[in-house]
Structure formats: structure tokens, C-alpha cells
Design a protein around this motif. Structure first.
Motif, PDB file in Angstrom:
ATOM      1  N   LYS A  46      17.868  -1.691 -74.507  1.00  0.00           N
ATOM      2  CA  LYS A  46      17.047  -0.477 -74.613  1.00  0.00           C
ATOM      3  C   LYS A  46      16.494  -0.313 -76.035  1.00  0.00           C
ATOM      4  CE  LYS A  46      16.440   2.192 -71.789  1.00  0.00           C
ATOM      5  NZ  LYS A  46      15.289   2.241 -70.839  1.00  0.00           N
ATOM      6  N   ALA A  47      17.343  -0.588 -77.035  1.00  0.00           N
ATOM      7  CA  ALA A  47      16.915  -0.453 -78.439  1.00  0.00           C
ATOM      8  C   ALA A  47      15.807  -1.456 -78.772  1.00  0.00           C
ATOM      9  CB  ALA A  47      18.107  -0.653 -79.375  1.00  0.00           C
ATOM     10  N   ILE A  48      15.966  -2.707 -78.309  1.00  0.00           N
ATOM     11  CA  ILE A  48      14.931  -3.724 -78.570  1.00  0.00           C
ATOM     12  C   ILE A  48      13.628  -3.323 -77.882  1.00  0.00           C
ATOM     13  CG2 ILE A  48      14.248  -6.139 -78.233  1.00  0.00           C
ATOM     14  CD1 ILE A  48      17.266  -6.836 -78.191  1.00  0.00           C
ATOM     15  N   PHE A  49      13.745  -2.831 -76.661  1.00  0.00           N
ATOM     16  CA  PHE A  49      12.571  -2.414 -75.894  1.00  0.00           C
ATOM     17  C   PHE A  49      11.810  -1.315 -76.650  1.00  0.00           C
ATOM     18  CE2 PHE A  49      10.589   0.030 -72.321  1.00  0.00           C
ATOM     19  CZ  PHE A  49       9.743  -0.974 -71.866  1.00  0.00           C
ATOM     20  N   LEU A  50      12.540  -0.381 -77.252  1.00  0.00           N
ATOM     21  CA  LEU A  50      11.900   0.695 -78.013  1.00  0.00           C
ATOM     22  C   LEU A  50      11.205   0.158 -79.269  1.00  0.00           C
ATOM     23  CD1 LEU A  50      14.624   3.502 -77.742  1.00  0.00           C
ATOM     24  CD2 LEU A  50      12.381   3.452 -76.631  1.00  0.00           C
ATOM     25  N   VAL A  51      11.815  -0.835 -79.898  1.00  0.00           N
ATOM     26  CA  VAL A  51      11.228  -1.435 -81.104  1.00  0.00           C
ATOM     27  C   VAL A  51       9.885  -2.104 -80.796  1.00  0.00           C
ATOM     28  CG1 VAL A  51      11.500  -3.297 -82.815  1.00  0.00           C
ATOM     29  CG2 VAL A  51      13.412  -1.756 -82.345  1.00  0.00           C
ATOM     30  N   LEU A  67       8.848  -7.890 -86.703  1.00  0.00           N
ATOM     31  CA  LEU A  67       9.767  -7.180 -85.805  1.00  0.00           C
ATOM     32  C   LEU A  67      10.737  -8.144 -85.120  1.00  0.00           C
ATOM     33  CD1 LEU A  67       7.494  -4.422 -84.228  1.00  0.00           C
ATOM     34  CD2 LEU A  67       9.204  -4.184 -86.017  1.00  0.00           C
ATOM     35  N   SER A  68      10.261  -9.341 -84.812  1.00  0.00           N
ATOM     36  CA  SER A  68      11.164 -10.357 -84.245  1.00  0.00           C
ATOM     37  C   SER A  68      12.280 -10.670 -85.233  1.00  0.00           C
ATOM     38  CB  SER A  68      10.403 -11.644 -83.912  1.00  0.00           C
ATOM     39  OG  SER A  68       9.546 -11.446 -82.823  1.00  0.00           O
ATOM     40  N   ASN A  69      11.907 -10.844 -86.508  1.00  0.00           N
ATOM     41  CA  ASN A  69      12.910 -11.125 -87.542  1.00  0.00           C
ATOM     42  C   ASN A  69      13.917  -9.983 -87.646  1.00  0.00           C
ATOM     43  OD1 ASN A  69      11.725 -13.566 -88.150  1.00  0.00           O
ATOM     44  ND2 ASN A  69      10.575 -12.793 -89.908  1.00  0.00           N
ATOM     45  N   LEU A  70      13.424  -8.752 -87.617  1.00  0.00           N
ATOM     46  CA  LEU A  70      14.284  -7.575 -87.706  1.00  0.00           C
ATOM     47  C   LEU A  70      15.264  -7.539 -86.534  1.00  0.00           C
ATOM     48  CD1 LEU A  70      14.935  -4.753 -89.000  1.00  0.00           C
ATOM     49  CD2 LEU A  70      13.222  -3.821 -87.432  1.00  0.00           C
ATOM     50  N   VAL A  71      14.736  -7.706 -85.325  1.00  0.00           N
ATOM     51  CA  VAL A  71      15.577  -7.652 -84.120  1.00  0.00           C
ATOM     52  C   VAL A  71      16.605  -8.776 -84.142  1.00  0.00           C
ATOM     53  CG1 VAL A  71      15.570  -7.998 -81.605  1.00  0.00           C
ATOM     54  CG2 VAL A  71      13.914  -6.451 -82.656  1.00  0.00           C
ATOM     55  N   LEU A  72      16.170  -9.972 -84.495  1.00  0.00           N
ATOM     56  CA  LEU A  72      17.077 -11.122 -84.487  1.00  0.00           C
ATOM     57  C   LEU A  72      18.167 -10.988 -85.554  1.00  0.00           C
ATOM     58  CD1 LEU A  72      14.446 -13.905 -83.771  1.00  0.00           C
ATOM     59  CD2 LEU A  72      16.287 -13.163 -82.240  1.00  0.00           C
ATOM     60  N   ARG A  73      17.835 -10.385 -86.694  1.00  0.00           N
ATOM     61  CA  ARG A  73      18.876 -10.143 -87.705  1.00  0.00           C
ATOM     62  C   ARG A  73      19.915  -9.163 -87.165  1.00  0.00           C
ATOM     63  NH1 ARG A  73      14.648 -10.346 -91.493  1.00  0.00           N
ATOM     64  NH2 ARG A  73      14.451  -8.083 -91.553  1.00  0.00           N
ATOM     65  N   SER A  74      19.445  -8.160 -86.433  1.00  0.00           N
ATOM     66  CA  SER A  74      20.383  -7.160 -85.897  1.00  0.00           C
ATOM     67  C   SER A  74      21.248  -7.744 -84.774  1.00  0.00           C
ATOM     68  CB  SER A  74      19.605  -5.944 -85.365  1.00  0.00           C
ATOM     69  OG  SER A  74      18.984  -6.242 -84.144  1.00  0.00           O
ATOM     70  N   LEU A  75      20.766  -8.820 -84.151  1.00  0.00           N
ATOM     71  CA  LEU A  75      21.522  -9.461 -83.065  1.00  0.00           C
ATOM     72  C   LEU A  75      22.502 -10.521 -83.566  1.00  0.00           C
ATOM     73  CD1 LEU A  75      18.695 -10.006 -80.397  1.00  0.00           C
ATOM     74  CD2 LEU A  75      20.511  -8.302 -80.324  1.00  0.00           C
ATOM     75  N   ALA A  76      22.377 -10.889 -84.836  1.00  0.00           N
ATOM     76  CA  ALA A  76      23.219 -11.968 -85.371  1.00  0.00           C
ATOM     77  C   ALA A  76      24.705 -11.624 -85.247  1.00  0.00           C
ATOM     78  CB  ALA A  76      22.858 -12.225 -86.832  1.00  0.00           C
TER      79      ALA A  76
END
Length: 205
Positions: free
Chosen positions: A166-171, A195-204
Motif C-alpha cells: 500500500k505504501a509503495i502504491f501511494l508513492v 522514486l524507484s531508488n527510494l522505494v528499493l532502499r526502504s525495502l532493503a
């Protein structure tokens, strides 16, 4: 006996499908040329050579016809995304390709078929079923990617899966929702990457 063929073709059953397609095709041309708001069911009836009443046998409103076109347009975007991620070797690459494909396909539609894009944007603003189904499918693809990334060890597993998706979808909303994308066109080159970089860092992990 077939004097009325022009207003009601002799087709029945499966042939009804081709009549629906004929109406949708004519509407697509009309909407592309004149816009959704300026086209009436009477205009469509005239252009196909059917009566207005006959069109109402297949679609109960102009919105229902717009829905059919919108579903077709948004489905084409989903197909492009599915093809883009199909052979990506990792979940990380799948996410990058998914986001990039959503943005580039939406932008292409905006510049190459503006009137059809406007229908998609209108449907998103009005919450039409086709727009809701589009959003749900994007979330579903995201869910599959995040799940795959967790299983391979690429992504963290602590945050609840549905909360993460849900959070990624909102981003990514400003770039995948047709209604919002048109206001963010000046950033479409850099946004998918950043934004991909941001999301992927948060998923690490």
C-alpha cells in the motif's frame, strides 16, 4: 423482410459481441476526435447508422461505452507492464521495469492519443470500475514483486506485506494514475529512477 436491417442487423447471440465492438470502435473514433464530453449517444448512433434505441440495447449509457473504451485502454497499459517485468532476473529489476513501463506507457498515451487519455483520467477521477480494476491490478503486480523479493532475500520481511504494498502504491500514484500523471509530466524523466531508488532502499533487508 430485411427492410429494417440498417437500424437493427439480423445478428443474434454471439454476433451481439461484434455489434458491441462496432459501437465501441465508433465511440473510440468519436471520443478521440471530439472528446468524451462533447460526444452524445445520438452522435454515435448517427455515425454507425444505428438508431439510438438500438445502441441502448447494448450499453445503458454513454458512460458504459466510455467504460468499455477505458477498460481497453488501461488493459493495454497493464499488458505493457506485464511484458516489461516478465523476463527481469530479480525482484529489484522487476520493480524498476514496472514503474518505468507504467510511466512511459502513460506518457505515450497522453501525447499520442490525448482524447483517450482524457477518458482514462476522467474514469480515475470518477472512480469508474475500469479505473478501480486498473489500480487493483497494479497493487497485485506489486504484491507479487515484493513477495518474490522477500523470498529471494532481496527485501526485508518485518513490515506486514499489505502495508508495504500500500505504501509503495501511494508513492508511485502521481505517475501511474492518469488523472495525476498529467500534472507531473515535467518530472517523468527523473521521477521513476529517483522514486524507484527510494522505494528499493526502504525495502532493503
Amino acid at each position: 423482410m430485411s427492410e429494417n436491417a440498417s437500424s437493427a442487423p439480423q445478428s443474434r447471440g454471439p454476433a451481439d459481441h461484434s455489434v458491441r465492438e462496432q459501437i465501441v470502435e465508433a465511440a473510440e473514433g468519436h471520443f478521440s476526435h471530439y472528446g468524451y464530453d462533447k460526444t452524445t449517444v445520438s452522435d454515435l448512433a448517427k455515425s454507425i447508422g444505428f438508431s439510438k434505441a438500438y445502441i441502448y440495447k447494448f450499453f445503458d449509457s454513454k458512460q458504459a461505452i466510455g467504460e468499455a473504451i477505458c477498460a481497453k485502454t488501461l488493459s493495454a497499459i497493464i499488458v505493457a507492464v506485464e511484458e516489461a517485468v516478465a523476463d527481469a532476473p530479480t525482484a529489484t529489476e522487476k520493480f524498476r521495469r514496472m514503474f518505468k513501463s507504467l510511466v512511459s506507457t502513460g506518457v505515450s498515451l497522453f501525447f499520442n492519443d490525448r482524447k483517450l487519455y482524457d477518458i482514462a483520467a476522467h474514469s480515475a477521477g470518477e472512480g469508474w470500475p475500469s479505473a478501480r480494476a486498473y489500480g487493483e491490478r497494479i497493487e497485485q503486480i506489486l504484491m507479487e514483486i515484493v513477495r518474490e523479493g522477500r523470498e529471494s532475500g532481496e527485501f526485508e520481511r518485518k513490515t506486514p506485506l499489505d502495508e508495504t504494498v500500500k505504501a509503495i502504491f501511494l508513492v508511485i500514484q502521481p505517475y501511474v494514475n492518469p488523472l495525476l500523471l498529467q500534472y507531473n509530466l515535467d518530472l517523468v524523466e527523473e521521477a521513476p529512477v529517483q522514486l524507484s531508488n527510494l522505494v528499493l532502499r526502504s525495502l532493503a533487508p
